[in-house]
Design a protein around this motif. Structure first.
Motif, PDB file in Angstrom:
ATOM      1  N   UNK A 287       0.833  -1.207   0.000  1.00  0.00           N
ATOM      2  CA  UNK A 287       0.000   0.000   0.000  1.00  0.00           C
ATOM      3  C   UNK A 287       0.867   1.257   0.000  1.00  0.00           C
ATOM      4  N   UNK A 288       0.270   2.388  -0.384  1.00  0.00           N
ATOM      5  CA  UNK A 288       1.000   3.664  -0.398  1.00  0.00           C
ATOM      6  C   UNK A 288       1.481   4.035   1.004  1.00  0.00           C
ATOM      7  N   UNK A 289       0.648   3.732   1.984  1.00  0.00           N
ATOM      8  CA  UNK A 289       1.012   4.037   3.373  1.00  0.00           C
ATOM      9  C   UNK A 289       2.206   3.196   3.813  1.00  0.00           C
ATOM     10  N   UNK A 290       2.158   1.897   3.468  1.00  0.00           N
ATOM     11  CA  UNK A 290       3.264   1.007   3.821  1.00  0.00           C
ATOM     12  C   UNK A 290       4.548   1.421   3.103  1.00  0.00           C
ATOM     13  N   UNK A 291       4.415   1.778   1.825  1.00  0.00           N
ATOM     14  CA  UNK A 291       5.588   2.175   1.048  1.00  0.00           C
ATOM     15  C   UNK A 291       6.211   3.447   1.619  1.00  0.00           C
ATOM     16  N   UNK A 292       5.364   4.401   2.010  1.00  0.00           N
ATOM     17  CA  UNK A 292       5.863   5.651   2.585  1.00  0.00           C
ATOM     18  C   UNK A 292       6.611   5.386   3.885  1.00  0.00           C
ATOM     19  N   UNK A 293       6.032   4.552   4.739  1.00  0.00           N
ATOM     20  CA  UNK A 293       6.683   4.223   6.011  1.00  0.00           C
ATOM     21  C   UNK A 293       7.991   3.475   5.777  1.00  0.00           C
ATOM     22  N   UNK A 294       7.957   2.524   4.835  1.00  0.00           N
ATOM     23  CA  UNK A 294       9.165   1.764   4.491  1.00  0.00           C
ATOM     24  C   UNK A 294      10.269   2.710   4.042  1.00  0.00           C
ATOM     25  N   UNK A 295       9.926   3.660   3.166  1.00  0.00           N
ATOM     26  CA  UNK A 295      10.922   4.591   2.628  1.00  0.00           C
ATOM     27  C   UNK A 295      11.496   5.482   3.713  1.00  0.00           C
ATOM     28  N   UNK A 296      10.654   5.911   4.644  1.00  0.00           N
ATOM     29  CA  UNK A 296      11.134   6.742   5.755  1.00  0.00           C
ATOM     30  C   UNK A 296      12.158   5.986   6.594  1.00  0.00           C
ATOM     31  N   UNK A 297      11.842   4.731   6.926  1.00  0.00           N
ATOM     32  CA  UNK A 297      12.757   3.907   7.722  1.00  0.00           C
ATOM     33  C   UNK A 297      14.057   3.645   6.968  1.00  0.00           C
ATOM     34  N   UNK A 301      17.649   4.993   8.167  1.00  0.00           N
ATOM     35  CA  UNK A 301      18.703   4.012   8.446  1.00  0.00           C
ATOM     36  C   UNK A 301      19.935   4.261   7.574  1.00  0.00           C
ATOM     37  N   UNK A 302      19.705   4.640   6.325  1.00  0.00           N
ATOM     38  CA  UNK A 302      20.818   4.910   5.407  1.00  0.00           C
ATOM     39  C   UNK A 302      21.679   6.055   5.913  1.00  0.00           C
ATOM     40  N   UNK A 303      21.018   7.115   6.425  1.00  0.00           N
ATOM     41  CA  UNK A 303      21.758   8.275   6.953  1.00  0.00           C
ATOM     42  C   UNK A 303      22.523   7.874   8.210  1.00  0.00           C
ATOM     43  N   UNK A 304      21.857   7.135   9.096  1.00  0.00           N
ATOM     44  CA  UNK A 304      22.523   6.677  10.323  1.00  0.00           C
ATOM     45  C   UNK A 304      23.729   5.800  10.008  1.00  0.00           C
TER      46      UNK A 304
END
Length: 634
Positions: A287-297, A301-304
């Motif tokens: 879902x769009x909501x799941x994809x948005x949350x996935x991308x945020x995480x 994580x990539x920055x960290x």
């Protein structure tokens, strides 16, 4: 009732056993001994052709039209009584990529055999074809079986997804039906019935096209795209390709038996740690909501991980993203990197393997295919060399982990010289174990080292460096920028690289610059300006020279090179912005502002120019306030 069933079963079994016996007497062979039931080929292009020497003897040598993808090989058509003829089959690893035959595992095996057991005339022929998948290897074995082989050594499995192919209506057939078809393909009765049906069937052109035919030579998907962009998730096709792979391994065993030759399988190994997936895709129905949350995480994580160096927190976020979507290959790879940095090597190995298995462009053998090799070898009592085991033993001797990477691999599947040597030596030991090779009494560890030293000394260091440069181009073309630069670093480390190709000095200079070797980098950039005639490369070179001088606080020199760029290309907004930065450092604020403004006129979204103007405005505002306060006090 049960008694009648068993009686009927016995009668039917005896009938088919008798039919199989009769068909064997009249020469009918099972399909799997004669053909691949899933694909055909539009034409046959033999690998070897006859050539007559000046003394009248006939040799078989690689056909000229095959030498672009096969090593040149030659052997006598008439096999000597004391000769032992080995054909090494497979794809580019058998070929010896990124090198050539001499340092392939075939080359190492040949060198060991000829030095250890001189009573026999060893003919070790490299029949590895670049990009050859198992179905092409099996087809080539059918040609080679007429040349009196004694042994086939097969290393295949990395190229199964490299060519675009289809199984037509077979994609709609349940997997158990296909498995049953594989079993039937081993019987003469099935072969006879199929031939009868094929003879009676009059196909329309449309039906003929459905039974997919491959071109006579390799036609890679990658050759038609800018990297692996045309690959997409297709689990059904993936399953069929894996089944086809198993079928072809069985077909190779049958061909070897028919030729009266032995066969050895090598289970391929792959680079896990230092080769990211070629393409990643999310699972379907996310879902769009799941994809948005996935991308945020994933982004956090990539920055960290990459910027902040906080790998423990990065791992937490990566795992939370996994809980949303486990199908994204690159995510598993990132998890593997963090676990490796945390020295959790076993967990890292599993994460890297999952990344490879989830790769949408599977240009490395899948773990399920490695299992298939084990199963086929075990079921047919065929000797199996587990290359992964060999490498794990080597890693345990030399490193504190056994996660395969750049220590032994130069790219995604091809090993370095040490890897090929290890495999060649292992195959040599296997031939001794089987009693095929019988080293003389003087053969020992010291003589092994002497053979290795002699072969290594015969290599051209410059040629090996060039190989790594060419490899880097392929990796960069495929979107593997870090891996491509790693290959060029290896070329530089060889101290044999004489860069003459336009753009090569720039790439080397960038690597050296990142290593802090700015003086060496500057020399390469300046060398590039002497040889390059490509305006884009020249612009890029001046920009990097300006960058080096800027970091060294040599602002006049930096300004000179940026103005050269703008003189030739006044629309290059990056050059305007960087010149603005240099001028600002020199206190030439009005000039700097004009170049920032010029950059924004060309590209209104260019962040560097926007932020620079904002910063300058804030500084001016702060300065005005100080002046006003100063005047107020006095």
């Amino acid at each position: 009732m049960l008694k009648n069933f068993f009686f009927t079963l016995i009668i039917v079994s005896l009938f088919f056993a008798g039919l199989e016996f009769i068909l064997a007497l009249i020469g009918v062979k099972p399909i799997l001994q004669t053909e691949d039931p899933l694909v055909g080929f539009s034409k046959n292009i033999p690998l070897f052709e006859e050539t007559r020497n000046s003394d009248g003897s006939v040799i078989l040598e690689s056909a000229p039209n095959k030498r672009a993808i096969f090593n040149y090989q030659a052997f006598p058509m008439e096999k000597a009584s004391n000769a032992y003829r080995i054909f090494c089959m497979g794809g580019s690893t058998t070929y010896g990529r990124p090198y050539r035959d001499k340092v392939s595992f075939t080359g190492w095996l040949r060198a060991f055999l000829k030095n250890a057991d001189q009573k026999r005339k060893w003919e070790v022929i490299n029949a590895g074809g670049i990009s050859y998948a198992s179905y092409r290897v099996a087809r080539l074995m059918k040609e080679i079986k007429q040349y009196k082989p004694d042994l086939f050594i097969v290393y295949t499995g990395q190229n199964e997804f490299l060519e675009e192919r289809s199984y037509g209506d077979m994609l709609d057939i349940p997997s158990w039906v296909l498995e049953f078809n594989d079993i039937l393909s081993n019987t003469r009765t099935y072969a006879a019935v199929k031939k009868g049906i094929d003879a009676l069937r009059q196909d329309t052109p449309e039906k003929t096209k459905k039974r997919y035919q491959l071109s006579g030579e390799v036609d890679e998907i990658l050759s038609h795209t800018a990297g692996p962009t045309s690959y997409h998730r297709d689990e059904k096709l993936k399953s069929q390709i894996i089944s086809h792979y198993s079928l072809n391994m069985q077909l190779m065993i049958n061909i070897a038996k028919e030729a009266g030759a032995k066969i050895i399988f090598v289970n391929p190994a792959i680079n896990l740690k230092d080769m990211s997936p070629f393409k990643s895709e999310h699972k379907e129905l996310l879902s769009k909501k799941e994809l948005k949350k996935w991308q945020e995480l994933y982004n956090r994580a990539s920055i960290l991980h990459k910027v902040g160096g906080n790998i423990e927190d990065a791992l937490v976020d990566y795992k939370l993203a996994l809980s949303i979507d486990e199908s994204y290959a690159e995510l598993h790879y990132r998890v593997g990197q963090v676990l490796f940095e945390l020295k959790k090597y076993d967990e890292a190995q599993k994460a890297f393997q999952r990344a490879s298995d989830e790769d949408i462009a599977p240009l490395r053998i899948l773990s399920s295919m490695q299992k298939a090799v084990e199963d086929v070898a075990s079921e047919n009592d065929v000797p199996l060399i587990d290359f992964s085991r060999i490498l794990r033993e080597a890693y345990s001797r030399e490193y504190n982990h056994a996660v395969f990477g750049k220590e032994y691999f130069v790219d995604h599947v091809h090993t370095n010289l040490d890897g090929y040597r290890l495999l060649g030596l292992t195959l040599f030991d296997e031939l001794i174990r089987q009693g095929i090779a019988k080293p003389d009494e003087t053969w020992n560890e010291e003589r092994i080292k002497a053979v290795e030293k002699e072969l290594t000394a015969s290599l051209d260091a410059k040629a090996l460096a060039d190989v790594m440069v060419n490899l880097s181009k392929v990796l960069i073309w495929a979107g593997k920028f870090d891996e491509g630069r790693n290959a060029r670093e290896q070329a530089i480390a060889m101290n044999a690289l004489i860069p003459k190709e336009p753009g090569m000095n720039v790439e080397i200079g960038i690597i050296l610059m990142k290593k802090g070797k700015t003086d060496e980098a500057l020399n390469h950039f300046k060398e590039e300006l002497k040889i390059s005639k490509d305006n884009r490369i020249i612009e890029k070179t001046h920009l990097y020279i300006a960058y080096v001088y800027y970091n060294d606080n040599q602002f006049d020199e930096a300004e000179k090179h940026l103005r050269i760029v703008l003189k030739n290309n006044s629309s290059l907004y990056t050059a305007h912005a960087h010149l603005g930065t240099v001028l600002e450092k020199q206190g030439r604020i009005k000039e700097a502002h004009s170049h920032y403004t010029a950059a924004l006129r060309i590209n209104p979204d260019y962040e560097l120019a926007k932020k620079s103007i904002e910063t300058m405005a804030k500084k001016e505002e702060a300065l005005d306030k100080k002046i006003k306060r100063f005047r107020g006090i006095h």
